[in-house]
Design an enzyme around this catalytic site. Structure first.
Site, PDB file in Angstrom:
ATOM      1  N   ASP A  12       0.809  -1.222   0.000  1.00 38.97           N
ATOM      2  CA  ASP A  12       0.000   0.000   0.000  1.00 38.97           C
ATOM      3  C   ASP A  12       0.843   1.273   0.000  1.00 38.97           C
ATOM      4  OD1 ASP A  12      -2.369  -1.488   0.104  1.00 38.97           O
ATOM      5  OD2 ASP A  12      -2.303  -1.582   2.287  1.00 38.97           O
ATOM      6  N   HIS A  40      -4.176  -2.404  -6.176  1.00 44.41           N
ATOM      7  CA  HIS A  40      -3.677  -1.057  -6.427  1.00 44.41           C
ATOM      8  C   HIS A  40      -4.884  -0.184  -6.670  1.00 44.41           C
ATOM      9  CE1 HIS A  40       0.338  -2.517  -6.966  1.00 44.41           C
ATOM     10  NE2 HIS A  40      -0.028  -3.316  -7.932  1.00 44.41           N
ATOM     11  N   THR A 303      -9.116  -5.887   0.840  1.00 47.71           N
ATOM     12  CA  THR A 303      -9.803  -6.439   1.997  1.00 47.71           C
ATOM     13  C   THR A 303     -10.859  -5.507   2.558  1.00 47.71           C
ATOM     14  OG1 THR A 303      -8.125  -5.440   3.381  1.00 47.71           O
ATOM     15  CG2 THR A 303      -7.787  -7.728   2.727  1.00 47.71           C
TER      16      THR A 303
HETATM   17  P1  GDP Z   1      -0.153  -0.014  -3.792  1.00 49.59           P
HETATM   18  O1  GDP Z   1      -0.659  -1.341  -3.390  1.00 49.59           O
HETATM   19  O2  GDP Z   1       1.275   0.202  -3.374  1.00 49.59           O
HETATM   20  O3  GDP Z   1      -0.380   0.325  -5.229  1.00 49.59           O
HETATM   21  O4  GDP Z   1      -0.944   1.053  -2.939  1.00 49.59           O
HETATM   22  P2  GDP Z   1      -2.519   1.325  -2.920  1.00 49.59           P
HETATM   23  O5  GDP Z   1      -2.956   1.701  -4.258  1.00 49.59           O
HETATM   24  O6  GDP Z   1      -3.243   0.274  -2.207  1.00 49.59           O
HETATM   25  O7  GDP Z   1      -2.561   2.550  -1.927  1.00 49.59           O
HETATM   26  C1  GDP Z   1      -2.147   3.709  -2.279  1.00 49.59           C
HETATM   27  C2  GDP Z   1      -3.291   4.678  -2.092  1.00 49.59           C
HETATM   28  O8  GDP Z   1      -2.721   5.914  -1.944  1.00 49.59           O
HETATM   29  C3  GDP Z   1      -4.221   4.779  -3.284  1.00 49.59           C
HETATM   30  O9  GDP Z   1      -5.518   5.055  -2.802  1.00 49.59           O
HETATM   31  C4  GDP Z   1      -3.675   5.957  -4.057  1.00 49.59           C
HETATM   32  O10 GDP Z   1      -4.653   6.643  -4.809  1.00 49.59           O
HETATM   33  C5  GDP Z   1      -3.167   6.797  -2.955  1.00 49.59           C
HETATM   34  N1  GDP Z   1      -2.009   7.621  -3.244  1.00 49.59           N
HETATM   35  C6  GDP Z   1      -0.883   7.280  -3.942  1.00 49.59           C
HETATM   36  N2  GDP Z   1       0.004   8.278  -3.898  1.00 49.59           N
HETATM   37  C7  GDP Z   1      -0.546   9.267  -3.153  1.00 49.59           C
HETATM   38  C8  GDP Z   1      -0.111  10.556  -2.720  1.00 49.59           C
HETATM   39  O11 GDP Z   1       0.988  10.993  -2.990  1.00 49.59           O
HETATM   40  N3  GDP Z   1      -0.975  11.264  -1.930  1.00 49.59           N
HETATM   41  C9  GDP Z   1      -2.200  10.804  -1.574  1.00 49.59           C
HETATM   42  N4  GDP Z   1      -2.969  11.578  -0.812  1.00 49.59           N
HETATM   43  N5  GDP Z   1      -2.633   9.594  -1.952  1.00 49.59           N
HETATM   44  C10 GDP Z   1      -1.829   8.839  -2.722  1.00 49.59           C
END
Ligand code: GDP
Length: 425
Positions: A12, A40, A303
């Site tokens: 995440d 993601h 989840t």
């Molecule tokens: P992953 O599994 O590593 O791809 O991560 P996730 O997608 O589950 O979680 C990342 C969350 O953070 C998502 O809801 C993205 O839209 C959000 N996100 C990613 N980068 C940023 C950021 O720089 N700022 C904010 N506020 N949200 C972000």
């Protein structure tokens, strides 16, 4: 050129967004491990998507999305995802599925549920997507490879019989659940064959040719270093390697072709599921950070469980980057910290009165207490800022402090969930 995008922490970290962003200049995006057990979240012009199996590059016309041999391939799940994105107006993606990928079977999901039920309080907090039973079967050599769907009927039926014989002993005697029906398994596999046939490909050959032709390839990792079965917080880990080096195996390319390893590091900590988490915070403090995190903070993409929250952990993140072999870091979700007067950062672990900056094995980790350094906050919304120089002074200090601790250059700072919300240094 091959670039891997992987996580330094518990998952995440925002890898999906970084992949989606770097996907613009890529030809091929590959999933090389894991399955539908983590997701993601991607926000782009088509809307908001939670992808679990498809690589994050499916939104571009010019990219090919590849499911490598290292993935736990849940075939109906994959096709549901394709349908869902098409229904939201995304052009039909070009997809290739490795003939050597193994198939996640419906009984893997059942075994995952049954085992978590059996363990009760001692359960792993599994997503119950069947991942652990799937990889156990793969290495016990009783899994089904996509290529086997195309074997002679008799050969496949014999194999199904061997597998069912073994599974049914456990189902009856350990879990007291209904037995597997061999005919039904065969029919399921034939349905899967029909669904997957148009996409099956010798992915390793495809990728090695693409490398020769100078194509840009992204390997997209799932979860992060601390969930790796060898280098993570065993046994509270996932069942396939989350490391960039595994990208060579899970995609079928030479290891020396992975030139760039972009390690995604989140500006604070969060984790889903059980396991050691040294800089975890609780109560109102955690709730506030979770709320401020919004999509990035609140719930796991797969989840829907509330994430556990914590301050940035330099010890875990330095180790996370080192084990990935990070060549650069994308530092994400920094905008969320803008509300804090002061920001504690974990800079060491106190284990039996001795402070260390080296991430230990789980037994030691269970005894570790966080040693914090408190940095001043910047009390400002940094979303919309495009240039590093325009960031508030204390924000730059936070980034530079972390960079020094994790011993890896931070080349990108993400200050919002959108594709273009990125500051390059
Ligand atoms: P992953 O599994 O590593 O791809 O991560 P996730 O997608 O589950 O979680 C990342 C969350 O953070 C998502 O809801 C993205 O839209 C959000 N996100 C990613 N980068 C940023 C950021 O720089 N700022 C904010 N506020 N949200 C972000």
């Amino acid at each position: 050129m091959v670039t891997a995008i992987v996580g330094a922490n518990w998952g995440d970290e925002g890898k999906g967004k970084i992949t989606d962003m770097l996907g613009e200049k890529s030809d091929i995006i590959v999933r090389f491990q894991g399955g539908s057990n983590a997701g993601h979240t991607i926000i782009n012009d088509y809307g908001k998507f939670a992808l679990h199996l498809l690589p994050s590059g499916v939104f571009y016309n010019h990219t090919t999305s590849v499911i490598g041999n290292g993935v736990a391939l849940n075939i109906p799940y994959l096709f549901r995802e394709v349908k869902e994105i098409e229904e939201k107006g995304v052009p039909a993606p070009k997809i290739k599925v490795s003939e050597r990928a193994q198939i996640l079977m419906p009984y893997h999901i059942l075994f995952d549920q049954y085992e978590e039920e059996r363990l009760g309080k001692a359960s792993f907090g599994s997503t119950k997507s069947g991942i652990a039973p799937f990889y156990s079967d793969k290495y016990a050599k009783i899994g089904f490879q996509v290529s086997e769907l195309f074997a002679e009927e008799e050969t496949l039926r014999e194999k199904i019989h061997r597998v069912a014989e073994q599974k049914n002993v456990i189902l009856e005697h350990l879990y007291h659940k209904p037995a597997l029906d061999e005919k039904e398994l065969y029919n399921t596999l034939m349905e899967y064959k029909e669904m997957v046939a148009p996409y099956v490909c010798d992915v390793a050959a495809f990728l090695q040719n693409a490398i020769k032709e100078g194509k840009n390839i992204l390997l997209e990792g799932q979860l992060g270093t601390l969930k790796d079965p060898d280098f993570g917080i065993y046994p509270m880990v996932t069942s396939s390697s989350t490391l960039a080096s595994y990208g060579a195996i899970g995609a079928g390319i030479p290891p020396y072709e992975i030139k760039n390893i972009v390690c995604v590091v989140k500006a604070y900590s969060s984790a889903v599921g059980a396991g050691e988490f040294v800089s975890e915070i609780f109560g109102d403090e955690a709730e506030e950070l979770r709320k401020r995190g919004g999509d990035a903070g609140e719930y796991g993409a797969t989840t829907g469980r509330p994430r556990r929250m914590g301050w940035f952990d330099c010890v875990a993140s330095k180790y996370g980057c080192r084990m990935q072999g990070a060549t650069e870091v994308a530092f994400t979700v920094l905008d969320v910290l803008g509300y804090l007067d002061e920001i504690p950062v974990c800079v060491g672990y106190d284990i039996d009165g001795k402070v260390t900056k080296d991430f230990p094995t789980t037994v030691q980790l269970a005894k570790a207490k966080p040693v914090y350094e408190v940095l001043p906050g910047w009390k400002q919304d940094i979303r919309g800022i495009k240039n590093y120089e325009d960031l508030p002074e204390n924000c730059k200090k936070y980034i530079e402090f972390v960079e020094k601790e994790i011993e890896t250059p931070i080349t990108m700072v993400s200050n919002g969930p959108g594709r273009n919300e990125i500051i390059r240094r």
